[in-house]
Design a protein around this motif. Structure first.
Motif, PDB file in Angstrom:
ATOM      1  N   HIS A 171      34.225 -19.232 -38.903  1.00 15.58           N
ATOM      2  CA  HIS A 171      34.397 -18.553 -37.613  1.00 15.58           C
ATOM      3  C   HIS A 171      35.876 -18.541 -37.216  1.00 15.58           C
ATOM      4  O   HIS A 171      36.576 -19.560 -37.352  1.00 15.58           O
ATOM      5  CB  HIS A 171      33.572 -19.260 -36.543  1.00 15.58           C
ATOM      6  CG  HIS A 171      33.464 -18.495 -35.273  1.00 15.58           C
ATOM      7  ND1 HIS A 171      34.452 -18.503 -34.297  1.00 15.58           N
ATOM      8  CD2 HIS A 171      32.478 -17.662 -34.802  1.00 15.58           C
ATOM      9  CE1 HIS A 171      34.084 -17.745 -33.298  1.00 15.58           C
ATOM     10  NE2 HIS A 171      32.892 -17.216 -33.570  1.00 15.58           N
ATOM     11  N   HIS A 179      36.303 -21.350 -33.962  1.00 12.50           N
ATOM     12  CA  HIS A 179      35.872 -22.746 -34.093  1.00 12.50           C
ATOM     13  C   HIS A 179      35.278 -23.073 -35.461  1.00 12.50           C
ATOM     14  O   HIS A 179      34.585 -24.083 -35.617  1.00 12.50           O
ATOM     15  CB  HIS A 179      34.850 -23.088 -33.000  1.00 12.50           C
ATOM     16  CG  HIS A 179      33.816 -22.029 -32.766  1.00 12.50           C
ATOM     17  ND1 HIS A 179      32.833 -21.737 -33.674  1.00 12.50           N
ATOM     18  CD2 HIS A 179      33.637 -21.168 -31.724  1.00 12.50           C
ATOM     19  CE1 HIS A 179      32.071 -20.763 -33.198  1.00 12.50           C
ATOM     20  NE2 HIS A 179      32.535 -20.384 -32.018  1.00 12.50           N
ATOM     21  N   ARG A 181      35.018 -26.956 -31.695  1.00 17.31           N
ATOM     22  CA  ARG A 181      33.633 -26.941 -32.175  1.00 17.31           C
ATOM     23  C   ARG A 181      32.774 -26.163 -31.192  1.00 17.31           C
ATOM     24  O   ARG A 181      32.856 -26.355 -29.975  1.00 17.31           O
ATOM     25  CB  ARG A 181      33.108 -28.378 -32.330  1.00 17.31           C
ATOM     26  CG  ARG A 181      31.713 -28.473 -32.919  1.00 17.31           C
ATOM     27  CD  ARG A 181      31.274 -29.943 -32.980  1.00 17.31           C
ATOM     28  NE  ARG A 181      31.103 -30.516 -31.650  1.00 17.31           N
ATOM     29  CZ  ARG A 181      31.053 -31.826 -31.393  1.00 17.31           C
ATOM     30  NH1 ARG A 181      31.171 -32.693 -32.395  1.00 17.31           N
ATOM     31  NH2 ARG A 181      30.898 -32.263 -30.159  1.00 17.31           N
ATOM     32  N   TYR A 182      31.931 -25.288 -31.737  1.00 20.05           N
ATOM     33  CA  TYR A 182      31.033 -24.484 -30.911  1.00 20.05           C
ATOM     34  C   TYR A 182      30.052 -25.411 -30.190  1.00 20.05           C
ATOM     35  O   TYR A 182      29.555 -26.393 -30.763  1.00 20.05           O
ATOM     36  CB  TYR A 182      30.296 -23.477 -31.798  1.00 20.05           C
ATOM     37  CG  TYR A 182      29.439 -22.476 -31.061  1.00 20.05           C
ATOM     38  CD1 TYR A 182      29.884 -21.853 -29.894  1.00 20.05           C
ATOM     39  CD2 TYR A 182      28.182 -22.138 -31.545  1.00 20.05           C
ATOM     40  CE1 TYR A 182      29.102 -20.922 -29.235  1.00 20.05           C
ATOM     41  CE2 TYR A 182      27.385 -21.204 -30.890  1.00 20.05           C
ATOM     42  CZ  TYR A 182      27.850 -20.607 -29.732  1.00 20.05           C
ATOM     43  OH  TYR A 182      27.075 -19.689 -29.067  1.00 20.05           O
ATOM     44  N   SER A 183      29.760 -25.087 -28.918  1.00 19.61           N
ATOM     45  CA  SER A 183      28.907 -25.974 -28.115  1.00 19.61           C
ATOM     46  C   SER A 183      27.520 -26.165 -28.723  1.00 19.61           C
ATOM     47  O   SER A 183      26.899 -27.217 -28.568  1.00 19.61           O
ATOM     48  CB  SER A 183      28.777 -25.421 -26.689  1.00 19.61           C
ATOM     49  OG  SER A 183      28.214 -24.114 -26.703  1.00 19.61           O
TER      50      SER A 183
END
Length: 628
Positions: free
Chosen positions: A342, A345, A236-238
């Motif tokens: 994406h 992620h 998961r993207y931050s």
């Protein structure tokens, strides 16, 4: 007008008898007229010896409304109530006629002239100021104040005066003309908002997905868990984390299940589900209506967001539906498609098993390639739309354009509260408690322009531990944790909100909390400052005032001059504009009162920012310009 100031209802009844004797009123109507008057007096605890006073004059329309509400509570039929209103209108007309005769006999002010003087005193303004605000010729209004009676062509101007002072429709017109000599004129605000008109049309053509299968509900719930949990199983993207909060304005129900996880509310899920339900609903929309024409059972999966062809067709349809405008909803959809697909992620990229839930005819041969293609296309769309610029299908400041153009927009709100004060109920009880609550709400919005959610969640506790609290010096403040704000990741992330309430509002706060709030339902069960009245909440519901924003819309539509109604956010525009007009370039001050970032404020108030330099130059060169 001493000749009629002592008029009582017995004398008024005798005057009606004279009208019958002269043939001006049919004898057959007299019993019904007398019966209607007796019932009206009884409902207000009056007798025939009571003075007419303002009951059938200044306060007539308000009293008639209360009388009608009581008849409705008794279960009277609409035809009965309409007849009663007509009969009472004849008594009111008789009082006005007697007042006119007395004015002519004693050389005093007519009822119409007297009302204008009262309105001028109430608004604390001049004839010129009122004429300018309402859009009436100064000489015309001045003539009316001096005793000149209007002609029928002036009815639209009289209607504007009625709206300006939040009077009942025809309240002034009835004083200026005999009731039979005028026709009612629509009294709604003349401002037309194109966005609202278009929204009204398209909302009648709803296309969101209505039937959600158990499998789709499960998919969505797992996706929300992925976006909110601290240690997700997938990458998961931050910056792609969603916040779950216990600060909610309504409890979880079968209708809002999609924005809750583990009993906590997820604001971003509420917004994002709108894209999901709309896109999947469009997929099942009939082809002749512009949709994809798929069966409802075939669209029940998030896997459709990896279908580039359908996403592109949907975006084109959205633009066409918005009259060829590329609005933020289109850009947000492209961002959502890109995020889901994406390469590293993206949630769909990491969930290849979802492709099996697509109909076989639309199932990609290679899942990852489909995700990559959707990502590349959506990313390109994001860039193209950003370069081309977003066209706002809604102009948020349009409903209050006339207010924002004033030298001091806050003066319009001051006028609004004056009109609200003049409509204070005389019956006491719950009606007066609602009036005090509404007045405090508007004044507090002007002092501390918070968003609707923050106003709903505003608490007060006698030990000063709530959001609204009193300091030892008697001043009132509002403190709110930064996590409670919409922009908790932006301007609010570095500081809590702890701001003073304007001293003008202090007495309203104390009066409401001590005298009126205890009258409202659930005052002893919850500690929210603003509470719903009995008819403003679902039966059995205990919690925040769910319809607060709708109430603000109603109040501004009725009392804020030349405004078709705004929500709580409109007050932020008014206060921000008023601040920057009083102190050009004071971006830090405006950002502080709005609890927002300076750059955000500059972006929203660019129309003021662009004039700063020109005003500064003009000030520097004033001496030379004075000679011109």
């Amino acid at each position: 007008m001493s000749a009629v100031s002592s008029l009582n209802f017995r004398e008024l009844s005798e005057e009606m008898n004279l009208r019958v004797a002269k043939g001006e009123v049919p004898a057959s109507a007299l019993p019904n007229l007398k019966s209607a008057l007796r019932a009206f007096l009884t409902s207000f605890g009056l007798s025939e010896d009571s003075s007419v006073g303002s009951i059938l004059r200044r306060a007539y329309y308000r009293n008639l409304r209360l009388h009608v509400e009581r008849l409705q509570a008794e279960g009277r039929e609409k035809s009965y109530i309409a007849n009663r209103k007509s009969l009472m209108g004849k008594w009111c007309s008789l009082v006005t006629h007697l007042d006119r005769v007395a004015a002519a006999t004693t050389n005093c002010m007519t009822p119409f002239q007297s009302m204008l003087h009262e309105l001028l005193n109430q608004s604390q303004t001049t004839i010129a100021g009122l004429a300018r605000a309402v859009g009436i010729s100064k000489s015309t209004l001045g003539g009316w104040v001096r005793g000149t009676m209007p002609n029928p062509r002036a009815i639209p101007s009289l209607k504007r005066l009625e709206r300006f002072f939040a009077m009942a429709p025809d309240a002034l017109v009835a004083l200026a003309f005999e009731r039979k000599s005028f026709k009612p004129v629509a009294s709604g605000p003349a401002v037309n908002i194109q966005y609202r008109e278009r929204l009204g049309r398209i909302t009648k053509d709803a296309f969101r997905l209505k039937q959600v299968s158990d499998s789709l509900a499960q998919e969505w719930s797992e996706f929300v868990i992925h976006k909110t949990e601290k240690l997700p199983d997938l990458r998961r993207y931050s910056r792609g984390v969603w916040v779950a909060t216990d600060l909610v304005t309504e409890a979880e129900t079968a209708k809002n299940w999609y924005c809750y996880t583990k009993g906590k509310y997820v604001p971003t899920a509420h917004i994002t589900w709108g894209h999901v339900a709309s896109f999947l609903g469009w997929l099942s929309r009939a082809r002749e209506l512009g949709g994809a024409g798929l069966a409802c059972c075939d669209v029940q999966t998030l896997a459709w967001f990896s279908n580039k062809q359908m996403s592109r067709r949907y975006m084109k349809w959205l633009i066409a539906r918005a009259e060829d405008k590329v609005h933020n909803g289109v850009l947000d959809f492209a961002k959502f498609v890109a995020a889901l697909n994406h390469p590293q992620h993206g949630y769909l990229t990491q969930m290849p098993e979802l492709q099996e839930r697509l109909p076989e005819a639309h199932r990609p041969a290679v899942w990852r390639e489909a995700c990559e293609e959707a990502y590349a296309w959506a990313s390109e769309m994001k860039k193209n739309l950003a370069v081309a610029g977003i066209e706002h299908s809604r102009e948020p400041m349009a409903p209050i354009k006339s207010v924002l153009e004033l030298d001091d927009p806050l003066e319009a709100v001051a006028d609004m509260t004056t009109r609200m004060k003049s409509c204070r109920p005389t019956t006491g009880g719950l009606d007066e408690a609602v009036w005090a609550r509404d007045l405090l709400l508007i004044k507090l919005m002007a002092s501390n322009p918070l968003r609707a959610k923050n106003m709903k969640l505003l608490t007060y506790r006698s030990d000063n531990s709530g959001n609204l609290y009193r300091r030892p010096d008697g001043s009132w403040f509002i403190r709110i944790e930064k996590r409670a704000f919409k922009n908790a990741k932006g301007a609010a992330k570095t500081r809590d909100y702890d701001m003073p309430v304007n001293r003008v509002v202090w007495s309203d706060i104390e009066r409401y909390l001590n005298a009126y709030r205890p009258m409202l339902p659930d005052a002893d069960k919850v500690d929210y400052v603003f509470l719903s009245s009995s008819d403003e909440k679902p039966e059995g519901y205990v919690g925040t005032w769910k319809s607060l924003n709708r109430r603000i819309f109603y109040l501004t539509r009725r009392y804020l001059w030349d405004c078709p109604g705004i929500g709580s956010h409109g007050f932020r525009y008014i206060i921000g504009t008023a601040t920057l007009k009083k102190a050009p370039g004071a971006w830090d001050a405006a950002a502080a009162v709005l609890h927002d970032e300076v750059e955000t404020v500059k972006a929203h108030y660019a129309h003021l920012r662009s004039s700063d330099g020109g005003n500064y130059v003009h000030t520097l060169l004033d001496s030379a310009f004075a000679r011109m």
